[in-house]
Write an enzyme that holds these catalytic residues in place. Sequence first.
Site, PDB file in Angstrom:
ATOM      1  N   LYS A   1      -6.505  -0.568   0.728  1.00 38.07           N
ATOM      2  CA  LYS A   1      -7.070  -1.730   1.408  1.00 38.07           C
ATOM      3  C   LYS A   1      -7.995  -1.242   2.511  1.00 38.07           C
ATOM      4  CE  LYS A   1      -5.474  -6.060   3.560  1.00 38.07           C
ATOM      5  NZ  LYS A   1      -4.249  -6.845   3.906  1.00 38.07           N
TER       6      LYS A   1
ATOM      7  N   ASP B   1       3.198 -15.119   4.574  1.00 35.05           N
ATOM      8  CA  ASP B   1       2.156 -15.644   3.685  1.00 35.05           C
ATOM      9  C   ASP B   1       2.606 -15.490   2.240  1.00 35.05           C
ATOM     10  OD1 ASP B   1      -0.236 -16.831   3.024  1.00 35.05           O
ATOM     11  OD2 ASP B   1      -1.421 -15.005   3.181  1.00 35.05           O
TER      12      ASP B   1
ATOM     13  N   ALA C   1     -11.857 -10.048   0.204  1.00 36.07           N
ATOM     14  CA  ALA C   1     -11.537 -11.203   1.035  1.00 36.07           C
ATOM     15  C   ALA C   1     -12.287 -11.116   2.357  1.00 36.07           C
ATOM     16  CB  ALA C   1     -10.030 -11.290   1.260  1.00 36.07           C
ATOM     17  N   SER C   2     -11.952 -12.011   3.281  1.00 34.94           N
ATOM     18  CA  SER C   2     -12.703 -12.114   4.534  1.00 34.94           C
ATOM     19  C   SER C   2     -12.510 -10.897   5.426  1.00 34.94           C
ATOM     20  CB  SER C   2     -12.278 -13.375   5.288  1.00 34.94           C
ATOM     21  OG  SER C   2     -10.882 -13.369   5.515  1.00 34.94           O
TER      22      SER C   2
ATOM     23  N   ALA D   1     -10.786  -7.800   4.313  1.00 36.61           N
ATOM     24  CA  ALA D   1     -10.709  -6.509   3.634  1.00 36.61           C
ATOM     25  C   ALA D   1     -10.941  -6.670   2.145  1.00 36.61           C
ATOM     26  CB  ALA D   1      -9.337  -5.880   3.886  1.00 36.61           C
ATOM     27  N   GLN D   2     -11.134  -5.539   1.476  1.00 36.50           N
ATOM     28  CA  GLN D   2     -11.122  -5.519   0.023  1.00 36.50           C
ATOM     29  C   GLN D   2     -10.222  -4.385  -0.441  1.00 36.50           C
ATOM     30  OE1 GLN D   2     -15.315  -5.226  -0.898  1.00 36.50           O
ATOM     31  NE2 GLN D   2     -15.193  -3.045  -1.381  1.00 36.50           N
ATOM     32  N   VAL D   3      -9.776  -4.489  -1.690  1.00 36.32           N
ATOM     33  CA  VAL D   3      -8.776  -3.565  -2.216  1.00 36.32           C
ATOM     34  C   VAL D   3      -9.324  -2.851  -3.443  1.00 36.32           C
ATOM     35  CG1 VAL D   3      -6.451  -3.352  -3.177  1.00 36.32           C
ATOM     36  CG2 VAL D   3      -6.899  -5.003  -1.351  1.00 36.32           C
TER      37      VAL D   3
END
Length: 537
Positions: free
Chosen positions: A176, A311, A131-132, A134-136
Amino acid sequence: MRTLLSFPFRLLHILRVLTRHDALAVADAMGVYPALVKPLRRFSRRKAEGRPGQKLARALGELGPSFIKMGQFLATRADLVGEDVAGDLAELQDRLPPFSFEEARDLIEDELGQPLEELFEVFDRTPISAASIAQVHFAVTRPSDEEVSASQEDPQDFLAEDAPEAPAAGREVAVKILRPGIEHAFERDLQLFYLMARMIERSQPPLRRFRPVAVVELFENTVRLEMDFRMEAAAASELADNFADDPDYEVPAIDWERTAQRVLTQTRLTGIRLDNRNALIEAGHDLTEVLRKASAIFFNQVFRDGFFHGDQHPGNMFVTERGTIAAVDFGIMGRLDRKTRYFLADMLLATLARDYRRLAEVQMEAGYLPSDQAVDTYAQALRAVCEPIFGRPLNRISFARLLGQLFKLTETFNLSVQPQLVLLQKNMLMAEGVSRRLDPSLNIWILAEPLIIRWMQENRGLKARLQHSGETMAGALERLPETLLSVERTLNDLSENGLRLNTGTAGRFPRHNGAGRWALPVGGLALLLAVLALLIH
């Protein structure tokens, strides 16, 4: 200096992207710089497909991470951009190309101070999402020294394209990782956001009530917290503590040894997306029971705890094999203090009684409705919004339309909206949408009725009010000696020096104009209207 010189080129690039997607349609509708926006739209003659909000979402996605986050933030501020645009921005896809495994490794090792091989037994090279911010990656923790066998495997073997089964002593986790360079990009674009907000405030008087600079400040604080994964870990930990005795809600456990500012490690949870009706049925889950659990979780977060997941879209919530509701991604959280929750409850009671005069008075007593506004006129406006929903089946009531009407009240009465309550509205609409997808004949608020009744009895009944009044009086008596001493010192100062007001002293006097107050909590009112199941189901 270098940043200042780059501003014109960055602004030009932004205008080109917005024009190419005809995304200026949103600014045109809002009346932002009509002398500039209208000619630009006519000159470009772009005929991009979709609604204005969809055009803006596509443009923000192209402009990069900071603008994607701004779009997601604006999706929670329907009071600023309108309900339709906010709904379209809520669909903004926060997906970017993943950064390399080598960058991920370097960041983890820098943050945690250990080689990757010493932290994880297995670490999947391929991220599960990017994503904008972070990445997992999925991984398996390395067992403790006592559990590691004498014969060590080649440390490179643990880097699997497809992660193998977890060793008995390891734990399956999700890691993350903050996107490299995102902090610098955010700082650069943040200065642009502030510049544009100040320009709007100075040159667009009709838009000042939206307080553009304050909006950017709130955005800045929100994203800074979101980029500090220690804060997200703390939020998850607090939420888990709040639901420690609830068998229906599952929050991933934080691995604090493998968590830092730019790295977050937590238990890996799996399940079916909350809105995947067919998959839930095939797995044998009772949809009514799923909704009952979801409604109880939502209500307890908001009213019991005053701390809620900010969210809760279906991608962040799923049903586990055991039938529990699980949640992930705690970068955005909302809080409502006890006083606000009490005022929401009082508004609910007035709404249920269809006493719109009392409903307006409650908001004035809370300081949400400025004293210069006519209570009777405002009560009449509330009646016009609320009355149409009485007597209709809940599954035929459009709360999105109701929210739009409530937002129009804020414009009519020159009010803004408390951000936390707007965040609450967003999540209420998400919950309602999931409920209708799973079972259109049900309404999630009806299922929460027992909790609503019990909470109201315990917190706003006669006994609770008397207890609250007693506590308030006791607190006032406890502060009385200090208050008297303060008054005595002030009188002595006046007798010796006369009356003088400095800036700091004047700032402590209450303001009575609308601009200095927290604004009308239409979000809370919308939530309360949603639980009208107490009367009309």
